[in-house]
Design a protein around this motif. Structure first.
Motif, short mmCIF file in Angstrom:
data_model
loop_
_atom_site.label_atom_id
_atom_site.label_comp_id
_atom_site.label_asym_id
_atom_site.label_seq_id
_atom_site.Cartn_x
_atom_site.Cartn_y
_atom_site.Cartn_z
N ASN A 101 0.81 -1.22 0.00
CA ASN A 101 0.00 0.00 0.00
C ASN A 101 0.84 1.28 0.00
O ASN A 101 0.28 2.37 -0.05
N PHE A 102 2.15 1.12 0.08
CA PHE A 102 3.00 2.31 0.22
C PHE A 102 4.02 2.34 -0.92
O PHE A 102 5.19 1.94 -0.76
N LYS A 103 3.58 2.80 -2.07
CA LYS A 103 4.46 2.89 -3.23
C LYS A 103 5.57 3.91 -2.98
O LYS A 103 5.34 4.95 -2.38
N GLY A 104 6.74 3.60 -3.50
CA GLY A 104 7.89 4.51 -3.36
C GLY A 104 8.76 4.20 -2.16
O GLY A 104 9.84 4.78 -2.03
N PHE A 105 8.28 3.30 -1.30
CA PHE A 105 9.07 2.94 -0.12
C PHE A 105 9.57 1.50 -0.28
O PHE A 105 8.83 0.63 -0.76
N SER A 106 10.79 1.26 0.11
CA SER A 106 11.36 -0.08 -0.01
C SER A 106 12.33 -0.33 1.14
O SER A 106 12.82 0.61 1.78
N PHE A 107 12.60 -1.61 1.39
CA PHE A 107 13.51 -2.00 2.47
C PHE A 107 14.81 -2.56 1.91
O PHE A 107 14.84 -3.19 0.85
N GLU A 108 15.88 -2.33 2.66
CA GLU A 108 17.16 -2.98 2.40
C GLU A 108 17.63 -3.65 3.67
O GLU A 108 17.55 -3.06 4.76
N GLN A 109 18.12 -4.86 3.52
CA GLN A 109 18.70 -5.54 4.67
C GLN A 109 19.99 -4.84 5.06
O GLN A 109 20.80 -4.47 4.21
N SER A 110 20.18 -4.63 6.33
CA SER A 110 21.38 -3.96 6.81
C SER A 110 21.80 -4.60 8.14
O SER A 110 21.42 -5.74 8.42
N PHE A 111 22.55 -3.91 8.94
CA PHE A 111 23.07 -4.45 10.19
C PHE A 111 23.48 -3.30 11.10
O PHE A 111 23.62 -2.16 10.66
N PHE A 112 23.65 -3.58 12.36
CA PHE A 112 24.38 -2.65 13.21
C PHE A 112 25.36 -3.44 14.06
O PHE A 112 25.25 -4.67 14.18
N ARG A 113 26.33 -2.75 14.62
CA ARG A 113 27.43 -3.41 15.33
C ARG A 113 27.05 -3.68 16.78
O ARG A 113 26.41 -2.85 17.44
N THR A 114 27.47 -4.82 17.27
CA THR A 114 27.35 -5.13 18.69
C THR A 114 28.72 -5.55 19.21
O THR A 114 29.57 -6.03 18.45
N TYR A 115 28.93 -5.37 20.50
CA TYR A 115 30.24 -5.56 21.12
C TYR A 115 30.11 -6.52 22.31
O TYR A 115 29.84 -6.09 23.43
N PRO A 116 30.28 -7.82 22.07
CA PRO A 116 30.04 -8.81 23.12
C PRO A 116 30.91 -8.62 24.36
O PRO A 116 30.49 -8.95 25.47
N GLY A 117 32.13 -8.10 24.18
CA GLY A 117 33.02 -7.95 25.31
C GLY A 117 32.81 -6.68 26.11
O GLY A 117 33.40 -6.51 27.18
N HIS A 118 32.01 -5.74 25.58
CA HIS A 118 31.73 -4.47 26.25
C HIS A 118 33.02 -3.73 26.63
O HIS A 118 33.10 -3.10 27.68
#
Length: 611
Positions: A134-151
């Motif tokens: 229902n929302f022409k002109g909008f699309s998604f891209e797979q991406s990521f963000f960083r995580t830091y297990p050791g903090h």
């Protein structure tokens, strides 16, 4: 003749015209490849963003990893019949956010995709995916963000964030789009090209209603995204986390190096912060809080601080003096003049070099530096000082002082090593002599360094005269390959190995019966030196450098505790616990470790806050 030539020219152009018309007829009417265009009005170019390379510690533990998310893009020209109220309700955004973001997208380009919503989780994406029709002109891209297990390791690892406008505008080769993420500090910035990977491109046929009609030419022109290269660091995460705990309630820095390789085991700057704070949707709010902190947790003290080395610098004076032939291990300065007082140890500490090292005798090293500077045939003390300082500066510079070591991190500073030009600026040409500069003899005055250079000095002492460029990354793509050649370069100081051996006894007695007895470990022979760095804004800083064990050294280390005053009681215990953990694999002095963790030093910022 003229009429004949005219006919030839007309025939030529007529023939070319017939060829073009025939080709157009074939493409538009006969070629089956283009018949689909009867129901098609666009070929859509989609970018496939690769996963960013991950970062591991020396034992294969993840320091930085990726978490899958989805970004929404809008192409303003393609937006039609949009129910804005419904759109805002589905994506849980305000009308104000919608209007401002859409206006930004239109200002950027009506025909190009612009970031609209960032970092929707898998669950959020699944919830809204069906509504996208229902929302022409909008699309998604797979991406990521960083995580830091050791903090941990926040300042060295750095962070990624949206590409700054200036960087975007100044791209030599167009690669990044508006809203893309890029490494802005630390390893993330230094190794951006290796970590980011290679983007893929897919071409899709779209009909007049915006429906996907499949890949163009069966994917003939598509390219596949290539995941970024993983980085294998030299950091020992457990050792790094121990350093973090020992620096609780303290301001300063610590660096530990494997002397034989130049690989950095620990690099801490304190106070620190959890790197996860600068990843995800709360980036802006957390970043503002961090940069407002008066103790500057985002400032990497390890490579950008400005500390006087204090008495640790006496070790450099000792080996340079021997190399120049003005002293030897038996040299005594008992009865020699010095404007500097000692620490109440008596004249016998000026009897030889090892005694002077053990008790950090100021008068002794005042006289060592005097001999170095005045080692000239000139009768004039002004000309002798110029010649002596120039020779001294060249030798000490080969220890890495006053220059960048070349670590694989952005932001390293050269710091300060005095030379002729500096003193000419202060006093005028031929207007200064030894009596104007003698405070440099004990690491004060016009000499300044950072903690990385202090740790590197400890590595030089361990190696008896050379160092390998300190570095954090020892493998790109695989654990032991791809590292930059300049990071493996061997740097010689030009000082003979026997001159380092000559001060080893004194350095060991610093730990066993000198100014750093709190750093003593019964079954690990540690060689070290304490220092106090003068500080005009509050209590002096405590410094400690060391390497261990004495034979076949495995670790070289340096720490500065701001306002810690005495290096033997503030920085020394921290370093000894790091050494113990690295060599033994565990901490046996648990009660001592708890005591060090709970020790606090009042910083200038904390004092102001209290008032």
């Amino acid at each position: 003749m003229l009429e004949s030539r005219k006919q030839v020219i007309l025939f030529f152009f007529f023939t070319i015209g017939i060829i073009y018309i025939s080709r157009l007829f074939y493409i538009q009417i006969l070629d089956p490849k283009y018949k689909s265009f009867e129901v098609t009005n666009a070929i859509k170019r989609e970018i496939e963003v690769p996963l960013r390379g991950q970062i591991y510690d020396r034992n294969g533990k993840l320091l930085v990893q990726n978490r899958e998310v989805y970004n929404m893009y809008v192409t303003p020209r393609e937006v039609e019949d949009l129910d804005t109220t419904r759109f805002c309700r589905v994506f849980n955004i305000t009308r104000g956010y919608f209007d401002s973001t859409m206006n930004d997208a239109i200002s950027y380009s009506k025909n190009r995709a612009s970031l609209f919503l960032r970092q929707l989780s898998k669950e959020e994406f699944a919830r809204v995916a069906d509504a996208m029709v229902n929302f022409k002109g909008f699309s998604f891209e797979q991406s990521f963000f960083r995580t830091y297990p050791g903090h941990t390791l926040a300042n060295a690892l750095g962070y990624i964030a949206e590409i700054p406008k200036e960087t975007y505008d100044n791209q030599e080769t167009p690669y990044y789009r508006k809203g893309d993420y890029i490494g802005l500090t630390g390893i993330e910035k230094e190794y951006e090209n290796e970590l980011r990977g290679t983007r893929g491109i897919k071409f899709k046929l779209m009909d007049v209603h915006g429906a996907d009609k499949g890949s163009y030419e069966n994917g003939k022109f598509d390219t596949t995204a290539v995941v970024g290269s993983d980085l294998y660091s030299s950091i020992d995460m457990e050792l790094q986390q121990l350093a973090d705990s020992l620096f609780q309630g303290k301001v300063g820095s610590i660096v530990a190096i494997e002397p034989k390789t130049g690989e950095i085991l620990v690099m801490g700057s304190y106070p620190t912060y959890d790197p996860n704070l600068l990843s995800g949707k709360a980036f802006s709010e957390n970043y503002l809080n961090l940069i407002k902190d008066p103790d500057k947790p985002t400032f990497n003290r390890a490579i950008s601080s400005f500390y006087r080395p204090g008495s640790t610098f006496k070790l450099v004076q000792a080996v340079v003096g021997q190399q120049q032939g003005v002293i030897d291990p038996r040299t005594s300065f008992i009865g020699s003049y010095s404007p500097m007082g000692c620490h109440g140890h008596g004249n016998h500490h000026m009897a030889n070099l090892n005694n002077a090292v053990q008790f950090s005798c100021n008068p002794y090293f005042y006289n060592v530096f005097r001999k170095i500077i005045n080692n000239s045939e000139h009768d004039s003390p002004f000309l002798a000082a110029r010649e002596g300082l120039d020779r001294w500066h060249n030798m000490v510079g080969r220890f890495g002082f006053g220059r960048k070591l070349g670590i694989d991190l952005p932001g390293e500073k050269s710091q300060l090593l005095p030379d002729i030009a500096l003193y000419d600026k202060y006093y005028g040409e031929n207007g200064w002599k030894f009596s104007n500069i003698y405070s440099v003899s004990i690491g004060e005055g016009e000499v300044a360094t950072d903690v990385l250079k202090l740790a590197n000095m400890a590595a030089i002492l361990a190696n008896k005269g050379y160092y390998i460029t300190p570095h954090l990354i020892k493998g790109i793509g695989s654990e032991n390959s791809g590292v930059r050649k300049e990071l493996l370069e061997v740097h010689q100081t030009g000082v003979q190995p026997q001159h380092f051996s000559a001060i080893y006894d004194g350095m060991q007695r610093v730990i066993e019966a000198g100014t750093a007895r709190r750093a003593y470990i019964e079954d690990i022979p540690i060689l070290g030196k304490t220092g106090t760095s003068q500080n005009r804004k509050g209590p002096d800083h405590g410094i400690f450098i060391a390497f261990a064990p004495r034979e076949n050294p495995q670790i070289a280390i340096a720490a500065v505790v701001e306002n810690g005053i005495w290096g033997g009681s503030s920085a020394g215990p921290i370093c000894s616990l790091i050494i113990e953990k690295f060599i033994k694999g565990k901490i046996e002095r648990r009660a001592f470790a708890e005591q060090v963790k709970n020790t606090r030093f009042v910083t200038v910022a904390a004092s102001k806050a209290a008032r």
